[in-house]
Design a protein around this motif. Structure first.
Motif, PDB file in Angstrom:
ATOM      1  N   ILE B  11       0.495  19.634  83.009  1.00 43.15           N
ATOM      2  CA  ILE B  11       1.838  19.006  83.187  1.00 43.15           C
ATOM      3  C   ILE B  11       2.396  18.225  82.107  1.00 43.15           C
ATOM      4  O   ILE B  11       3.418  18.652  81.354  1.00 43.15           O
ATOM      5  CB  ILE B  11       1.436  18.418  84.365  1.00 43.15           C
ATOM      6  N   GLU B  22       7.302  11.720  89.708  1.00 38.50           N
ATOM      7  CA  GLU B  22       7.027  13.576  89.620  1.00 38.50           C
ATOM      8  C   GLU B  22       5.550  13.352  90.135  1.00 38.50           C
ATOM      9  O   GLU B  22       5.500  14.570  90.855  1.00 38.50           O
ATOM     10  CB  GLU B  22       7.609  14.024  89.137  1.00 38.50           C
ATOM     11  N   VAL B  25       3.723  13.369  93.273  1.00 39.10           N
ATOM     12  CA  VAL B  25       4.108  13.975  94.199  1.00 39.10           C
ATOM     13  C   VAL B  25       3.322  15.633  94.737  1.00 39.10           C
ATOM     14  O   VAL B  25       3.027  16.134  94.826  1.00 39.10           O
ATOM     15  CB  VAL B  25       5.840  14.200  94.643  1.00 39.10           C
ATOM     16  N   LEU B  26       3.558  15.957  92.671  1.00 41.21           N
ATOM     17  CA  LEU B  26       2.826  17.592  92.111  1.00 41.21           C
ATOM     18  C   LEU B  26       1.634  16.876  92.978  1.00 41.21           C
ATOM     19  O   LEU B  26       1.368  17.958  93.026  1.00 41.21           O
ATOM     20  CB  LEU B  26       3.152  17.945  91.422  1.00 41.21           C
ATOM     21  N   LEU B  27       0.670  15.460  92.974  1.00 41.55           N
ATOM     22  CA  LEU B  27      -0.806  16.106  92.487  1.00 41.55           C
ATOM     23  C   LEU B  27      -1.603  15.864  93.795  1.00 41.55           C
ATOM     24  O   LEU B  27      -2.405  15.340  94.266  1.00 41.55           O
ATOM     25  CB  LEU B  27      -1.523  15.732  91.486  1.00 41.55           C
TER      26      LEU B  27
END
Lengths: 392, 164
Positions: B11, B22, B25-27
């Motif tokens: 990322i 962020e 949330v993505l992970l």
């Protein structure tokens, strides 16, 4: 006298099509409506297809598909999904998994026989069954059951005309998956019955459960009654190449082959050359490209699911494919109404759940086959829209 | 945790400015966990620094780059390291790689003009003890840099806006 076929005439055009026409005429619209990867096909695959053309590979191939590709598919199915198929009699290369669906249905259905299919589901199954002379029987699924099918849903629908069950997991449009334990339960209910399972596993590479996708064909006693359909579109980002394959018991594959031979002849040779390179390379490096795409999808998936739940569109956790299927009940709108208003007011295109069967009502399908930036922009607009509706 | 670390690097390598909130949330992990993992990555020097990919030609006009093949005599005990260090100390030098094959070091040099780079090679590089020879190759055009296509975007979305 009516000059059209009754069945074809009675089949409504795809609900998605209508929507597509509106969106494509609209300036500045953002879409979360596509059903294909945003990644471009990996370069080594494209390069192999170019080389195929350069060296004059422009002819028909064997009706079955090239030998090297079938061998690679058999090897791939064994390595990735523990499924063993003979490359020369149990693997058929098709023009997309879509052709595979059509072939499988036509190869087994006699007029009036019934085919069970989960609903909501991909748009082609029901028309495909009807074109083949069969009768689709929907198995309603819902969010409470994570859009899976359970024996209790299936058993009451079985009659003496039931010929087959379509098992499309990981699922489009819901993103639902059936894990090993769920498949075991289903298999227990199906064993001893002459019901053929058509297992559409086109999204098999895209699961986010922590374990790899399991095919029902892997379970005890299911292999001889299961046709596995898959292809290169989703896992190798090759939608436009139109290349898929079917693996299954000899008699069914042989019958599918017959139809394919007389109607399609063979899949495009350059697509086969590209797909072979994709498999060859993947078998060597552990499918690193596929894994990389999967990780990226998984991150976007988490982002989208959280955003929907935060804005009040309840979203169960989809663990496969690249779709989310949030509930839109909080807005008080119907699926189509929601999609039309969202497009009109905020210029965001999502697909109404009803496009995938009546039990998709109350949901919309949002794809995460978009860059995170695009997803963020679409979410900003959707949040505005939903906040307005919830107040009103 | 190793897999998550790998994803964090993926990322950040794409966008170093991605906020911890962020990434969390993505992970699917907490913000505190992200902060801790990033700290570890920095400490282990897996993340070496956060930088910016710049199209320098558009801001300072005539920036030129050259790849210089250098043949050297390795030194007893220290092999190529000592001489590499003599070279990479110069601020004109952007990268130094030890190579297999026909020569020993690849030195990437940046300057404001071809003349400047040529003088650097002649006066500073080739006069270092142990440097046997140099061959200077100027970069004329960059097609792809750091994994980014410089002048053509194939990711323009040509998909149908809505499809099943």
């Amino acid at each position: 006298m009516n000059r059209l076929n009754h069945t074809v005439e009675a089949t409504p055009p795809s609900g998605i099509r209508k929507f597509f026409d509106v969106v494509s005429d609209m300036e500045g619209a953002i879409s979360l409506g596509v059903g294909e990867p945003d990644f471009v096909t990996p370069w080594n695959i494209r390069e192999a297809a170019i080389y195929c053309l350069e060296k004059g590979g422009t002819h028909y191939t064997s009706n079955w598909g090239t030998k090297e590709l079938r061998e690679a598919i058999a090897q791939y199915m064994a390595q990735r999904f523990h499924l063993s198929y003979h490359p020369y009699s149990q693997v058929l290369v098709t023009v997309g998994a879509s052709e595979g669906i059509d072939l499988a249905l036509r190869a087994i259905i006699n007029p009036g026989e019934e085919v069970l299919l989960p609903e909501p589901s991909y748009v082609s199954y029901a028309p495909g069954i009807q074109f083949a002379g069969g009768v689709p029987v929907g198995i309603k699924t819902n969010m409470d059951k994570q859009f899976r099918i359970e024996p209790d849903d299936v058993l009451p629908l079985i009659t003496d005309k039931t010929k087959a069950l379509i098992l499309p997991y990981p699922n489009n449009p819901t993103g639902a998956v059936m894990e090993r334990r769920h498949l075991e339960e289903l298999a227990t209910a199906l064993r001893g019955r002459d019901i053929i399972v058509i297992s559409d596993e086109i999204y098999a590479e895209l699961t986010y459960t922590g374990t790899r996708h399991v095919s029902i064909a892997e379970l005890d006693g299911m292999r001889d009654n299961t046709v596995v359909l898959s292809g290169f579109s989703k896992s190798f980002a090759m939608t436009g190449w139109r290349l898929g394959y079917a693996c299954g018991p000899k008699d069914i594959i042989e019958s599918m082959f017959k139809i394919h031979q007389y109607t399609m002849l063979c899949a495009p040779i350059m697509s086969q050359a590209g797909a072979y390179e994709g498999l060859r390379h993947g078998l060597e490096n552990g499918f690193a490209d596929v894994e990389k795409m999967r990780r990226e999808y998984n991150r976007r998936r988490r982002y989208l699911v959280k955003a929907f739940n935060d804005m009040g569109l309840t979203c169960f956790e989809p663990l496969g494919a690249f779709y989310t299927f949030p509930s839109i009940r909080a807005t008080g709108l119907g699926s189509e109404e929601f999609c039309e208003a969202l497009l009109r007011e905020e210029k965001v295109a999502v697909v109404p759940g009803t496009a995938f069967g009546p039990s998709g009502e109350g949901h919309v399908r949002c794809s995460y086959a978009y860059s995170l930036d695009e997803i963020k922009r679409a979410l900003e607009r959707m949040e505005r829209f939903v906040a307005r509706r919830k107040r009103g | 945790m190793l897999d998550v670390k790998k994803e964090i690097v993926e990322i950040l390598a794409k966008d170093a400015r991605t906020p911890h909130s962020e990434m969390a949330v993505l992970l699917g992990i907490s913000q505190e966990q992200v902060a801790e993992l990033v700290r570890q990555l920095e400490e282990e020097k897996i993340i070496v620094c956060y930088t910016t990919v710049v199209d320098w030609n558009r801001i300072s006009g005539d920036q030129v780059q050259a790849l210089i093949e250098v043949r050297v005599t390795p030194q007893r005990d220290r092999g190529f390291d000592a001489i590499a260090q003599r070279i990479y100390g110069f601020s004109e030098v952007k990268s130094v790689y030890l190579m297999s094959g026909g020569y020993d070091l690849t030195v990437l040099v940046e300057g404001n003009s071809m003349k400047e780079v040529a003088f650097f090679v002649a006066e500073k590089l080739s006069t270092i003890d142990g440097v046997l020879s140099t061959a200077t190759h100027f970069v004329l055009r960059k097609y792809k840099d750091n994994g980014v296509f410089m002048d053509f975007d194939e990711n323009g979305d040509s998909r149908l806006a809505v499809s099943p």
